[in-house]
Design a protein around this motif. Structure first.
Motif, PDB file in Angstrom:
ATOM      1  N   ASP A  25       0.827  -1.209   0.000  1.00 46.42           N
ATOM      2  CA  ASP A  25       0.000   0.000   0.000  1.00 46.42           C
ATOM      3  C   ASP A  25       0.860   1.257   0.000  1.00 46.42           C
ATOM      4  O   ASP A  25       0.533   2.243  -0.662  1.00 46.42           O
ATOM      5  N   GLU A  26       1.961   1.221   0.731  1.00 40.75           N
ATOM      6  CA  GLU A  26       2.872   2.369   0.772  1.00 40.75           C
ATOM      7  C   GLU A  26       3.489   2.628  -0.607  1.00 40.75           C
ATOM      8  O   GLU A  26       3.560   3.766  -1.066  1.00 40.75           O
ATOM      9  N   ILE A  27       3.898   1.560  -1.264  1.00 38.25           N
ATOM     10  CA  ILE A  27       4.491   1.687  -2.600  1.00 38.25           C
ATOM     11  C   ILE A  27       3.460   2.231  -3.585  1.00 38.25           C
ATOM     12  O   ILE A  27       3.734   3.177  -4.327  1.00 38.25           O
ATOM     13  N   THR A  28       2.263   1.665  -3.586  1.00 34.14           N
ATOM     14  CA  THR A  28       1.250   2.111  -4.545  1.00 34.14           C
ATOM     15  C   THR A  28       0.810   3.544  -4.261  1.00 34.14           C
ATOM     16  O   THR A  28       0.543   4.298  -5.205  1.00 34.14           O
ATOM     17  N   ALA A  29       0.764   3.938  -3.000  1.00 35.39           N
ATOM     18  CA  ALA A  29       0.384   5.319  -2.665  1.00 35.39           C
ATOM     19  C   ALA A  29       1.397   6.310  -3.235  1.00 35.39           C
ATOM     20  O   ALA A  29       1.009   7.368  -3.756  1.00 35.39           O
ATOM     21  N   GLU A  30       2.672   5.985  -3.150  1.00 35.59           N
ATOM     22  CA  GLU A  30       3.702   6.867  -3.709  1.00 35.59           C
ATOM     23  C   GLU A  30       3.588   6.960  -5.225  1.00 35.59           C
ATOM     24  O   GLU A  30       3.736   8.047  -5.804  1.00 35.59           O
ATOM     25  N   ILE A  31       3.315   5.845  -5.875  1.00 34.04           N
ATOM     26  CA  ILE A  31       3.186   5.856  -7.332  1.00 34.04           C
ATOM     27  C   ILE A  31       1.921   6.611  -7.745  1.00 34.04           C
ATOM     28  O   ILE A  31       1.943   7.394  -8.704  1.00 34.04           O
ATOM     29  N   GLU A  32       0.827   6.404  -7.004  1.00 34.63           N
ATOM     30  CA  GLU A  32      -0.406   7.145  -7.306  1.00 34.63           C
ATOM     31  C   GLU A  32      -0.171   8.649  -7.188  1.00 34.63           C
ATOM     32  O   GLU A  32      -0.647   9.422  -8.025  1.00 34.63           O
ATOM     33  N   GLU A  33       0.546   9.072  -6.161  1.00 30.95           N
ATOM     34  CA  GLU A  33       0.850  10.491  -5.983  1.00 30.95           C
ATOM     35  C   GLU A  33       1.682  11.014  -7.154  1.00 30.95           C
ATOM     36  O   GLU A  33       1.472  12.133  -7.619  1.00 30.95           O
ATOM     37  N   PHE A  34       2.608  10.210  -7.638  1.00 30.08           N
ATOM     38  CA  PHE A  34       3.397  10.563  -8.815  1.00 30.08           C
ATOM     39  C   PHE A  34       2.484  10.832 -10.007  1.00 30.08           C
ATOM     40  O   PHE A  34       2.618  11.846 -10.705  1.00 30.08           O
ATOM     41  N   PHE A  35       1.523   9.933 -10.243  1.00 30.89           N
ATOM     42  CA  PHE A  35       0.606  10.114 -11.360  1.00 30.89           C
ATOM     43  C   PHE A  35      -0.322  11.311 -11.146  1.00 30.89           C
ATOM     44  O   PHE A  35      -0.626  12.047 -12.092  1.00 30.89           O
ATOM     45  N   LEU A  36      -0.772  11.538  -9.913  1.00 30.88           N
ATOM     46  CA  LEU A  36      -1.607  12.710  -9.624  1.00 30.88           C
ATOM     47  C   LEU A  36      -0.851  14.006  -9.920  1.00 30.88           C
ATOM     48  O   LEU A  36      -1.408  14.925 -10.534  1.00 30.88           O
ATOM     49  N   ARG A  37       0.395  14.090  -9.476  1.00 30.01           N
ATOM     50  CA  ARG A  37       1.218  15.271  -9.772  1.00 30.01           C
ATOM     51  C   ARG A  37       1.361  15.449 -11.275  1.00 30.01           C
ATOM     52  O   ARG A  37       1.234  16.558 -11.790  1.00 30.01           O
ATOM     53  N   GLY A  38       1.630  14.359 -11.964  1.00 27.97           N
ATOM     54  CA  GLY A  38       1.768  14.415 -13.413  1.00 27.97           C
ATOM     55  C   GLY A  38       0.491  14.856 -14.105  1.00 27.97           C
ATOM     56  O   GLY A  38       0.533  15.599 -15.091  1.00 27.97           O
ATOM     57  N   GLN A  39      -0.645  14.437 -13.590  1.00 24.90           N
ATOM     58  CA  GLN A  39      -1.918  14.875 -14.162  1.00 24.90           C
ATOM     59  C   GLN A  39      -2.134  16.367 -13.925  1.00 24.90           C
ATOM     60  O   GLN A  39      -2.557  17.088 -14.827  1.00 24.90           O
ATOM     61  N   ARG A  40      -1.819  16.834 -12.725  1.00 24.98           N
ATOM     62  CA  ARG A  40      -1.971  18.268 -12.421  1.00 24.98           C
ATOM     63  C   ARG A  40      -1.060  19.113 -13.310  1.00 24.98           C
ATOM     64  O   ARG A  40      -1.419  20.230 -13.685  1.00 24.98           O
ATOM     65  N   GLU A  41       0.111  18.577 -13.654  1.00 23.10           N
ATOM     66  CA  GLU A  41       1.071  19.302 -14.482  1.00 23.10           C
ATOM     67  C   GLU A  41       0.840  19.085 -15.980  1.00 23.10           C
ATOM     68  O   GLU A  41       1.567  19.629 -16.804  1.00 23.10           O
ATOM     69  N   GLY A  42      -0.152  18.285 -16.340  1.00 19.85           N
ATOM     70  CA  GLY A  42      -0.478  18.061 -17.736  1.00 19.85           C
ATOM     71  C   GLY A  42       0.402  17.031 -18.433  1.00 19.85           C
ATOM     72  O   GLY A  42       0.386  16.931 -19.658  1.00 19.85           O
ATOM     73  N   VAL A  43       1.147  16.236 -17.668  1.00 16.48           N
ATOM     74  CA  VAL A  43       2.024  15.218 -18.252  1.00 16.48           C
ATOM     75  C   VAL A  43       1.239  13.959 -18.589  1.00 16.48           C
ATOM     76  O   VAL A  43       1.446  13.363 -19.646  1.00 16.48           O
ATOM     77  N   PHE A  44       0.333  13.550 -17.697  1.00 19.80           N
ATOM     78  CA  PHE A  44      -0.457  12.339 -17.901  1.00 19.80           C
ATOM     79  C   PHE A  44      -1.897  12.715 -18.212  1.00 19.80           C
ATOM     80  O   PHE A  44      -2.415  13.721 -17.711  1.00 19.80           O
ATOM     81  N   ARG A  45      -2.536  11.894 -18.989  1.00 19.17           N
ATOM     82  CA  ARG A  45      -3.911  12.145 -19.406  1.00 19.17           C
ATOM     83  C   ARG A  45      -4.844  12.215 -18.197  1.00 19.17           C
ATOM     84  O   ARG A  45      -4.756  11.387 -17.280  1.00 19.17           O
ATOM     85  N   PRO A  46      -5.746  13.174 -18.187  1.00 20.65           N
ATOM     86  CA  PRO A  46      -6.619  13.364 -17.036  1.00 20.65           C
ATOM     87  C   PRO A  46      -7.847  12.443 -17.021  1.00 20.65           C
ATOM     88  O   PRO A  46      -8.510  12.341 -16.000  1.00 20.65           O
ATOM     89  N   ASP A  47      -8.131  11.770 -18.126  1.00 22.04           N
ATOM     90  CA  ASP A  47      -9.323  10.933 -18.179  1.00 22.04           C
ATOM     91  C   ASP A  47      -9.120   9.538 -17.608  1.00 22.04           C
ATOM     92  O   ASP A  47     -10.063   8.763 -17.513  1.00 22.04           O
TER      93      ASP A  47
END
Length: 89
Positions: A25-47
């Motif tokens: 859970d700790e590992i996945t939470a860190e990766i999810e946060e990475f993707f959330l940051r990337g979505q906020r910055e427009g790097v990853f698709r928001p859909d």
């Protein structure tokens, strides 16, 4: 780290103890946060949700690790291929 993630994924599937689940859970939470940051910055698709992106990423990395261990693919190819798939679909 593909081999390590593949090992963790397989071990977690085999033994769903609270301790292994908490670590996962700790590992996945860190990766999810990475993707959330990337979505906020427009790097990853928001859909696509950060949860889905995390699951897709972990499964891609695990699959890459197993493919490399089985001699089906060369390790030098996977960083680029996973990056391209995650960024460009």
């Amino acid at each position: 780290v593909a081999g390590y993630v593949a090992l963790l994924h397989a071990r977690n599937e085999a033994a769903e103890s609270r301790k292994s689940r908490a670590g996962w859970d700790e590992i996945t939470a860190e990766i999810e946060e990475f993707f959330l940051r990337g979505q906020r910055e427009g790097v990853f698709r928001p859909d696509a949700t950060a949860v889905w992106l995390t699951e897709a990423f972990l499964n891609l990395v695990s699959g890459a690790g197993w493919s490399i261990q089985l001699g089906r693919a060369a390790s030098r190819d996977f960083s680029r291929m996973i990056t391209e798939l995650m960024l460009h679909g």
